[in-house]
Design a protein around this motif. Structure first.
Motif, PDB file in Angstrom:
ATOM      1  N   THR A 261     -14.004   7.360 -12.194  1.00 47.68           N
ATOM      2  CA  THR A 261     -12.636   7.821 -12.381  1.00 47.68           C
ATOM      3  C   THR A 261     -12.066   8.239 -11.029  1.00 47.68           C
ATOM      4  O   THR A 261     -12.706   8.957 -10.269  1.00 47.68           O
ATOM      5  N   GLY A 262     -10.869   7.767 -10.746  1.00 46.24           N
ATOM      6  CA  GLY A 262     -10.228   8.082  -9.474  1.00 46.24           C
ATOM      7  C   GLY A 262     -10.344   6.984  -8.449  1.00 46.24           C
ATOM      8  O   GLY A 262      -9.636   7.008  -7.433  1.00 46.24           O
ATOM      9  N   ASP A 263     -11.223   5.997  -8.686  1.00 39.44           N
ATOM     10  CA  ASP A 263     -11.277   4.849  -7.775  1.00 39.44           C
ATOM     11  C   ASP A 263      -9.953   4.097  -7.849  1.00 39.44           C
ATOM     12  O   ASP A 263      -9.294   4.060  -8.896  1.00 39.44           O
ATOM     13  N   LEU A 264      -9.573   3.484  -6.749  1.00 41.84           N
ATOM     14  CA  LEU A 264      -8.320   2.738  -6.671  1.00 41.84           C
ATOM     15  C   LEU A 264      -8.612   1.251  -6.610  1.00 41.84           C
ATOM     16  O   LEU A 264      -9.467   0.813  -5.836  1.00 41.84           O
ATOM     17  N   LEU A 265      -7.927   0.472  -7.433  1.00 40.96           N
ATOM     18  CA  LEU A 265      -8.098  -0.974  -7.488  1.00 40.96           C
ATOM     19  C   LEU A 265      -6.902  -1.652  -6.840  1.00 40.96           C
ATOM     20  O   LEU A 265      -5.752  -1.372  -7.197  1.00 40.96           O
ATOM     21  N   PHE A 266      -7.188  -2.536  -5.899  1.00 36.69           N
ATOM     22  CA  PHE A 266      -6.146  -3.262  -5.180  1.00 36.69           C
ATOM     23  C   PHE A 266      -6.247  -4.738  -5.524  1.00 36.69           C
ATOM     24  O   PHE A 266      -7.326  -5.318  -5.473  1.00 36.69           O
ATOM     25  N   GLN A 267      -5.120  -5.340  -5.860  1.00 31.85           N
ATOM     26  CA  GLN A 267      -5.153  -6.748  -6.238  1.00 31.85           C
ATOM     27  C   GLN A 267      -3.940  -7.493  -5.706  1.00 31.85           C
ATOM     28  O   GLN A 267      -2.901  -6.900  -5.405  1.00 31.85           O
ATOM     29  N   SER A 268      -4.131  -8.796  -5.591  1.00 31.67           N
ATOM     30  CA  SER A 268      -3.049  -9.684  -5.198  1.00 31.67           C
ATOM     31  C   SER A 268      -2.589 -10.427  -6.438  1.00 31.67           C
ATOM     32  O   SER A 268      -3.306 -11.273  -6.967  1.00 31.67           O
ATOM     33  N   MET A 269      -1.410 -10.068  -6.915  1.00 29.31           N
ATOM     34  CA  MET A 269      -0.851 -10.722  -8.097  1.00 29.31           C
ATOM     35  C   MET A 269      -0.022 -11.926  -7.666  1.00 29.31           C
ATOM     36  O   MET A 269       0.563 -11.935  -6.585  1.00 29.31           O
ATOM     37  N   ASN A 270       0.031 -12.914  -8.501  1.00 34.43           N
ATOM     38  CA  ASN A 270       0.873 -14.079  -8.234  1.00 34.43           C
ATOM     39  C   ASN A 270       2.215 -13.869  -8.915  1.00 34.43           C
ATOM     40  O   ASN A 270       2.402 -14.231 -10.068  1.00 34.43           O
ATOM     41  N   CYS A 271       3.160 -13.270  -8.167  1.00 32.31           N
ATOM     42  CA  CYS A 271       4.488 -13.036  -8.751  1.00 32.31           C
ATOM     43  C   CYS A 271       5.548 -13.841  -8.012  1.00 32.31           C
ATOM     44  O   CYS A 271       6.729 -13.487  -8.019  1.00 32.31           O
ATOM     45  N   GLY A 272       5.100 -14.925  -7.361  1.00 34.61           N
ATOM     46  CA  GLY A 272       6.042 -15.838  -6.747  1.00 34.61           C
ATOM     47  C   GLY A 272       6.633 -15.328  -5.444  1.00 34.61           C
ATOM     48  O   GLY A 272       5.987 -14.611  -4.682  1.00 34.61           O
ATOM     49  N   PRO A 273       7.889 -15.704  -5.154  1.00 36.53           N
ATOM     50  CA  PRO A 273       8.526 -15.382  -3.867  1.00 36.53           C
ATOM     51  C   PRO A 273       8.559 -13.893  -3.543  1.00 36.53           C
ATOM     52  O   PRO A 273       8.465 -13.509  -2.378  1.00 36.53           O
ATOM     53  N   LEU A 274       8.695 -13.032  -4.557  1.00 32.59           N
ATOM     54  CA  LEU A 274       8.723 -11.598  -4.292  1.00 32.59           C
ATOM     55  C   LEU A 274       7.409 -11.135  -3.675  1.00 32.59           C
ATOM     56  O   LEU A 274       7.392 -10.406  -2.676  1.00 32.59           O
ATOM     57  N   CYS A 275       6.298 -11.553  -4.281  1.00 33.80           N
ATOM     58  CA  CYS A 275       4.990 -11.172  -3.744  1.00 33.80           C
ATOM     59  C   CYS A 275       4.774 -11.770  -2.356  1.00 33.80           C
ATOM     60  O   CYS A 275       4.196 -11.124  -1.480  1.00 33.80           O
ATOM     61  N   GLU A 276       5.241 -12.993  -2.173  1.00 35.92           N
ATOM     62  CA  GLU A 276       5.107 -13.623  -0.854  1.00 35.92           C
ATOM     63  C   GLU A 276       5.873 -12.840   0.201  1.00 35.92           C
ATOM     64  O   GLU A 276       5.394 -12.656   1.331  1.00 35.92           O
ATOM     65  N   ALA A 277       7.060 -12.365  -0.143  1.00 39.53           N
ATOM     66  CA  ALA A 277       7.850 -11.569   0.790  1.00 39.53           C
ATOM     67  C   ALA A 277       7.168 -10.238   1.085  1.00 39.53           C
ATOM     68  O   ALA A 277       7.129  -9.779   2.233  1.00 39.53           O
ATOM     69  N   ILE A 278       6.607  -9.614   0.047  1.00 39.55           N
ATOM     70  CA  ILE A 278       5.882  -8.353   0.239  1.00 39.55           C
ATOM     71  C   ILE A 278       4.700  -8.566   1.182  1.00 39.55           C
ATOM     72  O   ILE A 278       4.471  -7.788   2.111  1.00 39.55           O
ATOM     73  N   ASN A 279       3.971  -9.643   0.959  1.00 37.97           N
ATOM     74  CA  ASN A 279       2.775  -9.903   1.763  1.00 37.97           C
ATOM     75  C   ASN A 279       3.099 -10.117   3.241  1.00 37.97           C
ATOM     76  O   ASN A 279       2.295  -9.792   4.116  1.00 37.97           O
ATOM     77  N   GLN A 280       4.277 -10.673   3.509  1.00 36.60           N
ATOM     78  CA  GLN A 280       4.636 -10.956   4.906  1.00 36.60           C
ATOM     79  C   GLN A 280       4.938  -9.703   5.713  1.00 36.60           C
ATOM     80  O   GLN A 280       4.882  -9.721   6.941  1.00 36.60           O
ATOM     81  N   VAL A 281       5.266  -8.607   5.035  1.00 33.17           N
ATOM     82  CA  VAL A 281       5.649  -7.398   5.777  1.00 33.17           C
ATOM     83  C   VAL A 281       4.708  -6.223   5.532  1.00 33.17           C
ATOM     84  O   VAL A 281       4.958  -5.109   5.994  1.00 33.17           O
ATOM     85  N   THR A 282       3.617  -6.451   4.802  1.00 31.28           N
ATOM     86  CA  THR A 282       2.635  -5.394   4.583  1.00 31.28           C
ATOM     87  C   THR A 282       1.248  -5.904   4.959  1.00 31.28           C
ATOM     88  O   THR A 282       0.945  -7.085   4.791  1.00 31.28           O
ATOM     89  N   ALA A 283       0.432  -5.012   5.470  1.00 31.36           N
ATOM     90  CA  ALA A 283      -0.929  -5.373   5.879  1.00 31.36           C
ATOM     91  C   ALA A 283      -1.936  -4.558   5.087  1.00 31.36           C
ATOM     92  O   ALA A 283      -1.848  -3.333   5.034  1.00 31.36           O
TER      93      ALA A 283
END
Length: 205
Positions: free
Chosen positions: A24-46
């Motif tokens: 409990t309390g662990d954080l899960l990080f994932q890459s969702m396929n939400c199209g152009p929005l996710c692609e735009a997010i990925n380009q400006v976040t590391a």
């Protein structure tokens, strides 16, 4: 009530598997396929080791079941782990708070559970009475720690290649009929995944 559940995870370094206790309390990080929005997010976040993350949630183990508290869809909710896992075909990364911060997890969980039903923050504006995924986690630990555990940084919706707004964001905020919140404080899963307050302990396939 049990607060842990043993899962088979894969080490983030190497191809061998290892048994890890997901808590409990662990954080899960994932890459969702939400199209152009996710692609735009990925380009400006590391994210951690250059990985792209567009969604995250916090583990909550209850009796013999594991859930993920997340802000997605229309509201904050408590989602069965298998459902959360189905959002992506990519491996998910598991982050665990360092020992000195783990005492704050119960209060962070209690806060997050109290937010269930709060509307999803489709405008991505901090402190507007709604939550997007990383904002929920930020506020949960802000409440527990009594000061910021993670960082808020100026958001950008502009392409690093042209310094112009991504078309998908321009259209998105036009539909919402609000100004693009360029430079406003915010957070994202990638940024939290690189925090020195936690350690990435493995991946789930």
């Amino acid at each position: 009530m049990k607060n842990t559940l043993v899962l088979i995870l894969f080490a983030s370094l190497g191809s061998f598997s290892q048994t890890v206790t997901l808590k409990t309390g662990d954080l899960l990080f994932q890459s969702m396929n939400c199209g152009p929005l996710c692609e735009a997010i990925n380009q400006v976040t590391a994210g951690y080791q250059g990985h792209d993350f567009s969604h995250m949630g916090m583990v909550y183990v209850q009796n013999d079941s594991i859930f993920v508290i997340e802000a997605s869809g229309s509201a904050v909710k408590k989602t069965p782990f298998e459902t959360f896992k189905s959002y992506t075909n990519e491996k998910m990364f598991v982050g665990r708070l360092k020992q000195k911060y783990q005492a704050y997890i119960p209060e962070a969980i209690a806060f997050a559970l109290q937010q269930i039903g709060i509307p999803y923050d489709e405008a991505y504006l901090y402190d507007n009475g709604k939550y997007y995924c990383s904002e929920l986690i930020y506020d949960a630990f802000l409440h527990a720690y009594k000061k910021p555990l993670f960082e808020l940084l100026p958001m950008t919706f502009k392409s690093p290649k042209s310094n112009e707004y991504f078309e998908v964001w321009s259209d998105y905020y036009k539909q919402l009929n609000i100004e693009i919140p360029e430079g406003k404080p915010g957070c994202n899963p990638g940024g939290i995944s690189t925090s020195d307050k936690l350690k990435i302990i493995g991946t789930i396939h």
